[in-house]
Design a protein around this motif. Sequence first.
Motif, mmCIF file in Angstrom:
data_model
loop_
_atom_site.group_PDB
_atom_site.id
_atom_site.type_symbol
_atom_site.label_atom_id
_atom_site.label_comp_id
_atom_site.label_asym_id
_atom_site.label_seq_id
_atom_site.Cartn_x
_atom_site.Cartn_y
_atom_site.Cartn_z
ATOM 1 N N GLY A 37 0.793 -1.227 0.000
ATOM 2 C CA GLY A 37 0.000 0.000 0.000
ATOM 3 C C GLY A 37 0.825 1.277 0.000
ATOM 4 O O GLY A 37 0.293 2.354 -0.202
ATOM 5 N N ARG A 38 2.131 1.149 0.222
ATOM 6 C CA ARG A 38 2.983 2.342 0.196
ATOM 7 C C ARG A 38 3.305 2.725 -1.237
ATOM 8 O O ARG A 38 3.273 1.881 -2.132
ATOM 9 N N ILE A 39 3.609 3.987 -1.449
ATOM 10 C CA ILE A 39 3.953 4.462 -2.785
ATOM 11 C C ILE A 39 5.259 3.822 -3.217
ATOM 12 O O ILE A 39 6.253 3.869 -2.500
ATOM 13 N N SER A 40 5.250 3.208 -4.399
ATOM 14 C CA SER A 40 6.489 2.635 -4.925
ATOM 15 C C SER A 40 7.137 3.584 -5.919
ATOM 16 O O SER A 40 8.348 3.643 -6.021
ATOM 17 N N HIS A 41 6.313 4.331 -6.676
ATOM 18 C CA HIS A 41 6.861 5.339 -7.588
ATOM 19 C C HIS A 41 5.773 6.376 -7.902
ATOM 20 O O HIS A 41 4.593 6.111 -7.744
ATOM 21 N N ALA A 42 6.226 7.528 -8.318
ATOM 22 C CA ALA A 42 5.314 8.584 -8.742
ATOM 23 C C ALA A 42 6.021 9.437 -9.791
ATOM 24 O O ALA A 42 7.240 9.603 -9.749
ATOM 25 N N MET A 43 5.254 9.935 -10.743
ATOM 26 C CA MET A 43 5.789 10.880 -11.732
ATOM 27 C C MET A 43 5.075 12.199 -11.480
ATOM 28 O O MET A 43 3.862 12.237 -11.321
ATOM 29 N N VAL A 44 5.845 13.270 -11.399
ATOM 30 C CA VAL A 44 5.266 14.590 -11.169
ATOM 31 C C VAL A 44 5.587 15.505 -12.340
ATOM 32 O O VAL A 44 6.528 15.258 -13.095
ATOM 33 N N ASP A 45 4.772 16.519 -12.515
ATOM 34 C CA ASP A 45 5.009 17.517 -13.555
ATOM 35 C C ASP A 45 5.458 18.793 -12.859
ATOM 36 O O ASP A 45 4.753 19.326 -12.012
ATOM 37 N N VAL A 46 6.644 19.251 -13.212
ATOM 38 C CA VAL A 46 7.197 20.485 -12.649
ATOM 39 C C VAL A 46 7.535 21.389 -13.829
ATOM 40 O O VAL A 46 8.595 21.246 -14.446
ATOM 41 N N GLY A 47 6.617 22.253 -14.208
ATOM 42 C CA GLY A 47 6.858 23.179 -15.313
ATOM 43 C C GLY A 47 7.194 22.493 -16.627
ATOM 44 O O GLY A 47 8.036 22.971 -17.375
ATOM 45 N N GLY A 48 6.562 21.352 -16.913
ATOM 46 C CA GLY A 48 6.815 20.639 -18.159
ATOM 47 C C GLY A 48 7.854 19.545 -18.045
ATOM 48 O O GLY A 48 7.991 18.715 -18.941
ATOM 49 N N ALA A 49 8.618 19.515 -16.966
ATOM 50 C CA ALA A 49 9.574 18.428 -16.723
ATOM 51 C C ALA A 49 8.871 17.362 -15.894
ATOM 52 O O ALA A 49 7.999 17.681 -15.087
ATOM 53 N N ASN A 50 9.227 16.102 -16.098
ATOM 54 C CA ASN A 50 8.550 15.010 -15.407
ATOM 55 C C ASN A 50 9.522 14.106 -14.666
ATOM 56 O O ASN A 50 9.779 12.979 -15.090
ATOM 57 N N PRO A 51 10.068 14.569 -13.530
ATOM 58 C CA PRO A 51 10.936 13.682 -12.757
ATOM 59 C C PRO A 51 10.120 12.571 -12.098
ATOM 60 O O PRO A 51 8.929 12.723 -11.846
ATOM 61 N N PHE A 52 10.776 11.445 -11.862
ATOM 62 C CA PHE A 52 10.165 10.321 -11.178
ATOM 63 C C PHE A 52 10.641 10.307 -9.736
ATOM 64 O O PHE A 52 11.801 10.586 -9.452
ATOM 65 N N LEU A 53 9.757 9.951 -8.835
ATOM 66 C CA LEU A 53 10.111 9.720 -7.442
ATOM 67 C C LEU A 53 9.904 8.241 -7.174
ATOM 68 O O LEU A 53 8.907 7.663 -7.595
ATOM 69 N N SER A 54 10.835 7.613 -6.494
ATOM 70 C CA SER A 54 10.641 6.223 -6.090
ATOM 71 C C SER A 54 11.183 6.064 -4.681
ATOM 72 O O SER A 54 12.102 6.764 -4.273
ATOM 73 N N ARG A 55 10.565 5.157 -3.956
ATOM 74 C CA ARG A 55 11.031 4.952 -2.584
ATOM 75 C C ARG A 55 12.219 4.019 -2.581
ATOM 76 O O ARG A 55 12.397 3.218 -3.509
ATOM 77 N N GLU A 56 13.020 4.123 -1.556
ATOM 78 C CA GLU A 56 14.174 3.231 -1.464
ATOM 79 C C GLU A 56 13.712 1.873 -0.960
ATOM 80 O O GLU A 56 12.761 1.773 -0.180
ATOM 81 N N TYR A 57 14.322 0.852 -1.466
ATOM 82 C CA TYR A 57 14.012 -0.518 -1.072
ATOM 83 C C TYR A 57 15.247 -1.117 -0.438
ATOM 84 O O TYR A 57 16.354 -0.871 -0.873
ATOM 85 N N SER A 58 15.030 -1.910 0.594
ATOM 86 C CA SER A 58 16.168 -2.618 1.158
ATOM 87 C C SER A 58 16.208 -4.012 0.570
ATOM 88 O O SER A 58 15.178 -4.622 0.313
ATOM 89 N N LEU A 59 17.397 -4.482 0.296
ATOM 90 C CA LEU A 59 17.551 -5.807 -0.318
ATOM 91 C C LEU A 59 17.689 -6.873 0.722
ATOM 92 O O LEU A 59 18.094 -6.775 1.760
#
Length: 59
Positions: A37-59
């Motif tokens: 249920g936690r966010i694994s990734h998200a794409m955001v729009d910042v003035g036309g740029a689309n960086p991705f956010l992803s959470r860190e995973y432990s191996l």
Amino acid sequence: MTVITPRLTVSGGKDARDFSPRTLGAEVVERGNGADGRISHAMVDVGGANPFLSREYSL
């Protein structure tokens, strides 16, 4: 045309996703949740740029 898309890995994905709109004027374009249920990734729009956010995973 070549496009470079930054990918930011963060701990506390929800906090980062909530932080982006407040500070950068970003809009969440896409969001994916993990099986827990936690966010694994998200794409955001910042003035036309689309960086991705992803959470860190432990191996």
